[in-house]
Design a protein around this motif. Structure first.
Motif, PDB file in Angstrom:
ATOM      1  N   UNK A 102     -13.189  -0.841 -17.202  1.00 23.51           N
ATOM      2  CA  UNK A 102     -12.563  -1.343 -16.005  1.00 23.51           C
ATOM      3  C   UNK A 102     -12.600  -0.367 -14.973  1.00 23.51           C
ATOM      4  N   UNK A 103     -12.720   0.784 -15.544  1.00 22.42           N
ATOM      5  CA  UNK A 103     -12.488   1.850 -14.432  1.00 22.42           C
ATOM      6  C   UNK A 103     -13.432   1.767 -13.634  1.00 22.42           C
ATOM      7  N   UNK A 104     -14.277   1.314 -14.469  1.00 16.90           N
ATOM      8  CA  UNK A 104     -16.029   1.016 -13.379  1.00 16.90           C
ATOM      9  C   UNK A 104     -15.710  -0.138 -11.778  1.00 16.90           C
ATOM     10  N   UNK A 105     -15.079  -0.782 -13.130  1.00 16.41           N
ATOM     11  CA  UNK A 105     -14.563  -2.192 -12.585  1.00 16.41           C
ATOM     12  C   UNK A 105     -14.530  -2.011 -11.249  1.00 16.41           C
ATOM     13  N   UNK A 106     -13.255  -0.991 -11.754  1.00 17.59           N
ATOM     14  CA  UNK A 106     -12.092  -1.158  -9.897  1.00 17.59           C
ATOM     15  C   UNK A 106     -12.663   0.050  -9.533  1.00 17.59           C
ATOM     16  N   UNK A 107     -13.624   1.096  -9.352  1.00 15.49           N
ATOM     17  CA  UNK A 107     -14.201   2.052  -8.850  1.00 15.49           C
ATOM     18  C   UNK A 107     -15.095   0.666  -7.857  1.00 15.49           C
ATOM     19  N   UNK A 108     -15.820  -0.441  -8.554  1.00 14.53           N
ATOM     20  CA  UNK A 108     -16.093  -1.158  -7.351  1.00 14.53           C
ATOM     21  C   UNK A 108     -15.940  -2.022  -5.947  1.00 14.53           C
ATOM     22  N   UNK A 109     -14.648  -2.427  -6.943  1.00 12.64           N
ATOM     23  CA  UNK A 109     -13.536  -3.227  -5.731  1.00 12.64           C
ATOM     24  C   UNK A 109     -13.241  -1.363  -4.766  1.00 12.64           C
ATOM     25  N   UNK A 157       5.046   5.910 -12.010  1.00 11.75           N
ATOM     26  CA  UNK A 157       3.858   5.000 -11.264  1.00 11.75           C
ATOM     27  C   UNK A 157       3.174   3.823 -11.504  1.00 11.75           C
ATOM     28  N   UNK A 158       3.308   3.602 -13.122  1.00 14.86           N
ATOM     29  CA  UNK A 158       2.873   2.704 -13.188  1.00 14.86           C
ATOM     30  C   UNK A 158       3.387   1.104 -13.490  1.00 14.86           C
ATOM     31  N   UNK A 159       4.763   1.014 -12.690  1.00 22.23           N
ATOM     32  CA  UNK A 159       5.408  -0.008 -12.439  1.00 22.23           C
ATOM     33  C   UNK A 159       4.863   0.077 -10.886  1.00 22.23           C
ATOM     34  N   UNK A 160       5.083   0.538 -10.646  1.00 21.18           N
ATOM     35  CA  UNK A 160       3.937   0.939  -8.748  1.00 21.18           C
ATOM     36  C   UNK A 160       3.019  -0.018  -8.092  1.00 21.18           C
ATOM     37  N   UNK A 161       2.448   0.120  -9.701  1.00 22.20           N
ATOM     38  CA  UNK A 161       0.956  -0.339  -9.418  1.00 22.20           C
ATOM     39  C   UNK A 161       1.487  -1.435  -9.644  1.00 22.20           C
ATOM     40  N   UNK A 191      -4.140  -9.226  -1.664  1.00 20.58           N
ATOM     41  CA  UNK A 191      -5.697  -8.245  -1.660  1.00 20.58           C
ATOM     42  C   UNK A 191      -5.398  -7.184  -1.828  1.00 20.58           C
ATOM     43  N   UNK A 192      -6.029  -6.776  -3.218  1.00 20.79           N
ATOM     44  CA  UNK A 192      -5.748  -5.113  -2.967  1.00 20.79           C
ATOM     45  C   UNK A 192      -6.186  -4.025  -2.116  1.00 20.79           C
ATOM     46  N   UNK A 193      -5.142  -3.079  -2.095  1.00 16.11           N
ATOM     47  CA  UNK A 193      -5.685  -2.024  -0.623  1.00 16.11           C
ATOM     48  C   UNK A 193      -5.929  -0.840  -1.444  1.00 16.11           C
ATOM     49  N   UNK A 194      -6.944   0.244  -1.149  1.00 18.00           N
ATOM     50  CA  UNK A 194      -7.375   0.926  -1.429  1.00 18.00           C
ATOM     51  C   UNK A 194      -6.335   2.024  -2.211  1.00 18.00           C
ATOM     52  N   UNK A 195      -5.271   1.791  -1.849  1.00 15.40           N
ATOM     53  CA  UNK A 195      -4.394   2.756  -2.656  1.00 15.40           C
ATOM     54  C   UNK A 195      -3.885   2.359  -4.301  1.00 15.40           C
ATOM     55  N   UNK A 196      -3.959   0.930  -3.316  1.00 15.04           N
ATOM     56  CA  UNK A 196      -2.943   0.252  -5.224  1.00 15.04           C
ATOM     57  C   UNK A 196      -4.304   0.290  -6.041  1.00 15.04           C
ATOM     58  N   UNK A 197      -5.544   0.079  -5.557  1.00 16.21           N
ATOM     59  CA  UNK A 197      -6.270  -0.051  -6.771  1.00 16.21           C
ATOM     60  C   UNK A 197      -6.985   2.017  -7.158  1.00 16.21           C
ATOM     61  N   UNK A 250       1.076  -1.092   0.054  1.00 15.15           N
ATOM     62  CA  UNK A 250      -0.017   0.376  -0.284  1.00 15.15           C
ATOM     63  C   UNK A 250       0.480   1.136  -0.297  1.00 15.15           C
ATOM     64  N   UNK A 251       2.112   1.096   0.690  1.00  9.77           N
ATOM     65  CA  UNK A 251       2.723   2.179   0.568  1.00  9.77           C
ATOM     66  C   UNK A 251       3.536   2.119  -0.991  1.00  9.77           C
ATOM     67  N   UNK A 252       3.326   1.024  -2.019  1.00 10.31           N
ATOM     68  CA  UNK A 252       3.538   1.659  -3.393  1.00 10.31           C
ATOM     69  C   UNK A 252       3.034   1.599  -4.282  1.00 10.31           C
ATOM     70  N   UNK A 253       1.088   1.608  -3.331  1.00  9.92           N
ATOM     71  CA  UNK A 253       0.198   2.008  -3.984  1.00  9.92           C
ATOM     72  C   UNK A 253       0.083   3.696  -4.382  1.00  9.92           C
ATOM     73  N   UNK A 254       0.231   4.316  -2.952  1.00 11.17           N
ATOM     74  CA  UNK A 254       0.179   5.956  -3.017  1.00 11.17           C
ATOM     75  C   UNK A 254       0.610   6.396  -3.384  1.00 11.17           C
ATOM     76  N   UNK A 255       2.780   6.100  -3.189  1.00  9.50           N
ATOM     77  CA  UNK A 255       3.376   6.192  -3.957  1.00  9.50           C
ATOM     78  C   UNK A 255       2.820   6.605  -5.333  1.00  9.50           C
ATOM     79  N   UNK A 256       2.513   5.503  -6.435  1.00  9.46           N
ATOM     80  CA  UNK A 256       1.960   5.095  -7.469  1.00  9.46           C
ATOM     81  C   UNK A 256       0.735   6.380  -7.754  1.00  9.46           C
TER      82      UNK A 256
END
Length: 439
Positions: A331-338, A292-296, A304-310, A248-254
């Motif tokens: 795909x954007x909508x699907x990620x917002x569902x997650x 950023x994409x590499x960190x995603x 399981x993904x975390x909120x910042x990663x999503x 999630x640290x990687x996710x926030x930075x990404x």
């Protein structure tokens, strides 16, 4: 470590060196302040003492370095000098020293001091300060102010300007936070593995709050506060180095990198807002997007993904698209569902509704927005009536759109937002309250 006033490279003469030395002190202090402060706090257990002797060490550097040259390891020089000043002060105040001794015993029991770096330079104990400044016992606004003061290195007036608060109010928040740390005996330590999952989100939230204020200022003459956004990025990079295994640290930075990559295209020559649809994507920072994409991938791999990663994955889809029309909206909508399942909030629901409008049309998005009409947390949030206004505009329901734009105008905090809403209002009501005509 280098002794005070020894070693280093010299300039061409005392007169020419003064400016260089001051520049060197400022540069070193900018880079090393957090490490220096964290090391002193760990050693002496008192944040006020650490700040005071850090300032004294910088003053000493401004005296010695122009004459004797910049030391080979300037950070270590500052730490040695600051430690000496702290010891001198404690020797003069036995009662103060006794109190700090008790605190130090408690701190050492909780987290023994780490060994110095192999080259004798400052050990990096900033992670200790991250968790102390973001301790859940502190009010949220105090956490952010203290983090900006201690880890970003902003002065109290700079912290006040960052959030458009009176300096006295900001000073009270910082003093209150320090007092709470001292009186509640909040330990200067990194949480253990069993505590980390509960404590890390608070640290990430503080950094993201700083970034959010930089990305979209809550008030003032400018849409963006790039200085704040860049400080948040700097803090995110530090935290990533200190906790490389935390996804999630990687996710926030990404997330911050992928959003900040658009900074140059978000405003026009006069500071006006440029919407995503109209941004020149050639001005986006491609190196930042690639990082950023590499960190995603790091954030979304291994569990399981975390909120910042999503959220970072959503930002990546926007950044990778050639334009708004070719964005992968399903795909954007699907990620917002997650994201809605991971971290439900009315703001996430609002953003999902906007994505649904792009996927399924404005009527579908408007129906979802109308379901949020009674949500109290959106009552004073101007993006909500602005989103409704835009969809009503697309549907040709111009009087309703005008009313929604006026509602958003009354809530907007920055001059560029108000100017943008006036322009939009003029498009649906050319001779009405907006006072403007369509561009």
């Amino acid at each position: 470590m280098t002794d005070e006033g020894t070693g280093g490279e010299t300039g061409e003469g005392p007169g020419g060196r003064a400016g260089d030395a001051r520049s060197s002190v400022e540069s070193v202090f900018r880079e090393e302040r957090g490490r220096l402060l964290a090391s002193l706090v760990h050693r002496f257990g008192d944040l006020d003492l650490a700040e005071e002797v850090t300032s004294e060490a910088v003053e000493a550097a401004l005296v010695h370095w122009p004459v004797e040259g910049v030391p080979a390891r300037p950070g270590a020089w500052l730490l040695t000098t600051a430690r000496r000043r702290a010891v001198d002060r404690l020797r003069r105040d036995r009662a103060y020293a006794a109190r700090l001794a008790v605190l130090q015993v408690e701190a050492d029991r909780a987290a023994p001091a780490p060994p110095p770096d192999a080259d004798g330079d400052l050990p990096d104990e900033r992670l200790l300060l991250f968790f102390t400044c973001a301790h859940p016992a502190l009010p949220a606004e105090d956490r952010t102010a203290l983090t900006l003061r201690c880890l970003a290195g902003l002065t109290t007036p700079e912290v006040a300007r960052a959030f458009l608060l009176p300096p006295a109010t900001t000073a009270q928040r910082i003093v209150r936070a320090k007092r709470k740390i001292r009186e509640a005996r909040i330990p200067f330590r990194v949480p253990g593995a069993d505590e980390l999952p509960r404590r890390l989100p608070g640290v990430l939230q503080v950094i993201y709050s700083i970034f959010t204020e930089g990305y979209a200022a809550s008030s003032g003459p400018d849409l963006q506060r790039l200085d704040l956004a860049e400080e948040a990025l700097r803090l995110g990079r530090i935290l990533r180095r200190l906790l490389p295994a935390e996804r999630e640290v990687a996710g926030l930075l990404a997330l911050m990198l992928l959003v900040h990559a658009r900074r140059e295209a978000r405003t026009g020559p006069d500071g006006e807002i440029v919407l995503l649809d109209d941004q020149d994507r050639g001005r986006w920072d491609r190196a930042m997007i690639e990082e950023g994409a590499a960190l995603v991938l790091v954030a979304l791999t291994g569990g399981p993904p975390g909120p910042y990663g999503v959220q970072a994955a959503i930002a990546a889809l926007h950044d990778e698209a050639a334009d708004v029309a070719t964005t992968d909206w399903p795909q954007v909508v699907a990620l917002y569902d997650v994201l809605l399942a991971l971290a439900p909030s009315p703001v996430v629901a609002l953003n999902r509704a906007a994505a649904v409008a792009m996927r399924d049309g404005p009527q579908a998005g408007l129906a979802l927005l109308d379901e949020l009409a009674e949500e109290p947390r959106l009552r004073d949030y101007h993006p909500y009536p602005m989103a409704r206004a835009d969809l009503l505009h697309r549907l040709g329901r111009l009087p309703e759109a005008a009313a929604a734009y006026r509602e958003a105008l009354g809530l907007a905090g920055t001059d560029p937002e108000r100017a943008h809403l006036l322009r939009r209002l003029g498009m649906v009501e050319p001779s009405g309250a907006g006072g403007t005509t369509a561009p």
